[in-house]
Design a protein around this motif. Sequence first.
Motif, short mmCIF file in Angstrom:
data_model
loop_
_atom_site.label_atom_id
_atom_site.label_comp_id
_atom_site.label_asym_id
_atom_site.label_seq_id
_atom_site.Cartn_x
_atom_site.Cartn_y
_atom_site.Cartn_z
N PRO A 235 -31.40 5.82 1.82
CA PRO A 235 -30.05 6.23 1.43
C PRO A 235 -28.93 5.51 2.20
N LEU A 236 -29.29 4.95 3.37
CA LEU A 236 -28.31 4.22 4.18
C LEU A 236 -28.89 2.86 4.55
N ALA A 237 -28.05 1.83 4.60
CA ALA A 237 -28.53 0.52 5.05
C ALA A 237 -28.82 0.60 6.54
N VAL A 238 -29.97 0.08 6.97
CA VAL A 238 -30.24 0.06 8.40
C VAL A 238 -30.10 -1.33 9.01
N SER A 239 -29.83 -2.34 8.16
CA SER A 239 -29.54 -3.66 8.70
C SER A 239 -28.58 -4.39 7.77
N PHE A 240 -27.90 -5.42 8.31
CA PHE A 240 -26.90 -6.15 7.53
C PHE A 240 -27.52 -6.87 6.34
N ASP A 241 -28.82 -7.15 6.41
CA ASP A 241 -29.44 -7.88 5.31
C ASP A 241 -29.80 -6.98 4.13
N GLU A 242 -29.61 -5.66 4.30
CA GLU A 242 -29.84 -4.75 3.16
C GLU A 242 -28.58 -4.72 2.32
N HIS A 246 -27.65 1.51 -2.12
CA HIS A 246 -28.65 2.44 -1.62
C HIS A 246 -28.66 3.70 -2.48
N THR A 247 -29.86 4.21 -2.75
CA THR A 247 -29.97 5.24 -3.78
C THR A 247 -30.98 6.34 -3.43
N VAL A 248 -30.87 7.45 -4.16
CA VAL A 248 -31.96 8.41 -4.27
C VAL A 248 -32.30 8.46 -5.76
N SER A 249 -33.56 8.87 -6.10
CA SER A 249 -33.96 8.84 -7.51
C SER A 249 -34.17 10.25 -8.04
N ILE A 250 -33.70 10.46 -9.26
CA ILE A 250 -34.05 11.67 -10.01
C ILE A 250 -35.09 11.23 -11.03
N VAL A 251 -36.26 11.87 -10.99
CA VAL A 251 -37.37 11.41 -11.84
C VAL A 251 -37.91 12.57 -12.67
N ASN A 252 -38.02 12.34 -13.97
CA ASN A 252 -38.67 13.31 -14.85
C ASN A 252 -40.09 12.83 -15.10
N VAL A 253 -41.06 13.66 -14.71
CA VAL A 253 -42.46 13.26 -14.80
C VAL A 253 -43.19 14.15 -15.79
N ARG A 255 -47.05 14.55 -17.99
CA ARG A 255 -48.45 14.11 -17.94
C ARG A 255 -48.71 13.02 -18.98
N GLY A 256 -49.24 11.89 -18.49
CA GLY A 256 -49.65 10.82 -19.39
C GLY A 256 -48.51 10.04 -20.03
N GLU A 257 -47.28 10.21 -19.50
CA GLU A 257 -46.14 9.46 -20.05
C GLU A 257 -45.46 8.66 -18.95
N SER A 258 -44.73 7.58 -19.35
CA SER A 258 -43.97 6.83 -18.35
C SER A 258 -42.83 7.70 -17.85
N PRO A 259 -42.65 7.79 -16.53
CA PRO A 259 -41.57 8.64 -16.02
C PRO A 259 -40.19 8.07 -16.33
N GLU A 260 -39.23 8.98 -16.38
CA GLU A 260 -37.82 8.56 -16.56
C GLU A 260 -37.18 8.59 -15.18
N ILE A 261 -36.64 7.44 -14.76
CA ILE A 261 -36.05 7.37 -13.42
C ILE A 261 -34.56 7.09 -13.52
N GLU A 262 -33.78 7.87 -12.76
CA GLU A 262 -32.35 7.56 -12.66
C GLU A 262 -32.03 7.39 -11.18
N ASN A 263 -31.53 6.20 -10.82
CA ASN A 263 -31.17 5.97 -9.42
C ASN A 263 -29.71 6.31 -9.19
N LEU A 264 -29.46 7.24 -8.28
CA LEU A 264 -28.09 7.65 -7.99
C LEU A 264 -27.63 6.98 -6.70
N GLU A 265 -26.53 6.27 -6.78
CA GLU A 265 -26.06 5.52 -5.61
C GLU A 265 -25.47 6.46 -4.55
N ILE A 266 -25.79 6.17 -3.30
CA ILE A 266 -25.20 6.89 -2.18
C ILE A 266 -24.15 5.96 -1.58
N LYS A 267 -22.89 6.23 -1.89
CA LYS A 267 -21.82 5.37 -1.35
C LYS A 267 -21.72 5.62 0.16
#
Length: 401
Positions: A235-242, A246-253, A255-267
Amino acid sequence: MKILHTSDWHLGQMLYSYDRTEEYRHFFTRLKEILRWEMPDAMLVSGDIFDVSNPSAAVARMFKDTILELHTLVPDMKIIVTAGNHDSASRIDIDRNLWRSSGIHVIGGLDRKDGTYNFSDIIIKIADKGYVVALPFVNRASLPKLKNGKGGEEALFGALEEKVNKINTEGLPVVLMAHLAVADCDMQGHRERPIGGFDAVDVEVFGSGFDYVALGHIHKPQCFGNGRIAYSGAPLAVSFDEDFPHTVSIVNVERGESPEIENLEIKPLRALKTIPEEGVPFKKALKTIDKLSDKDLSYIRLNVCQEEDLPVDCMEQAVARSKDKNCRFCTFKFTSVRETPAEPLLSGLKTFEFKEMEPCEVAESYFRSMGISETLTNDYLDLIMQIQEELSQEDDSVKRG
Ligand SMILES: [Mn+2]
């Protein structure tokens, strides 16, 4: 099953000796907003809770208070936290049972007795929604090697899949948490930091029985295999090269299907900036600090071109220049003016030839490969010779007794 997937918090990190507590608090405020809005069934933190294995009391307390706050905020959400390679498995496990009494799972290490793993504590049911296998960081060297020469992860993941399938009679979705590097992943930003056991596993070793693999270790968000295997990123950069969002993910899972991922940016509260974009002479680089707005809270790395001889007090000058600003000067980045080395470093050298070289010769070859000027090279070589002489004098006096 809806999960919030995050990892690599690195709580307690000091960036160039600046304390980052307020930045973590800023992240937690945003995390609370997201949780209140999304109301996931589970929150998974896939390793590297802390930046060091023995975090300070204040940092350990911040972690505990925050987790309890999140639990109070969304009581029906299962919180599952696993240790990463930066964490001490045994220290994290001190509170394992205490956490569990509050319905929270914080797992330090994988229990093993007489060569057999005990999985009962790490297979966690999420209401009537699904299962999470909370696998913490496992040292590769401690895993039994397979007969075909492959890493022991394959056997471990296989055994976990088998065990969870036996319990999962309802056919609910299953998530595996792990803290490791996947082959061919984008490791941008990781070069600066030593990473424990950085040999990667192939995505195939996860098999096909898990509906989502919630990974930690790599700080850049990315996924493999139709999103079934993913890093939420830190969620936070730990070095200048990052130098990426930076994000956290909301994922809908399901059974037997490809998950739906939404990456939410952490400003970030304080961004990590390398300025200016191209390397410039030192004096010009200093001027870029003047141009920063007073509202700018960023951490600053000044981009200086390589060929220049920096003044000895360059750090002090840069700190003084940013004194009346709210930014935090950290360091310099030296950008090489040359695209390719002036001379390849020690190319075509045999081991015995290298052994016969004097330290000064090795250094000279290095300076030449970096395109460092003749005068500066000679100055450095003089210094190295002086040091060598002093060392040999010391050595003589030791021998004389
Ligand atoms: Mn990490």
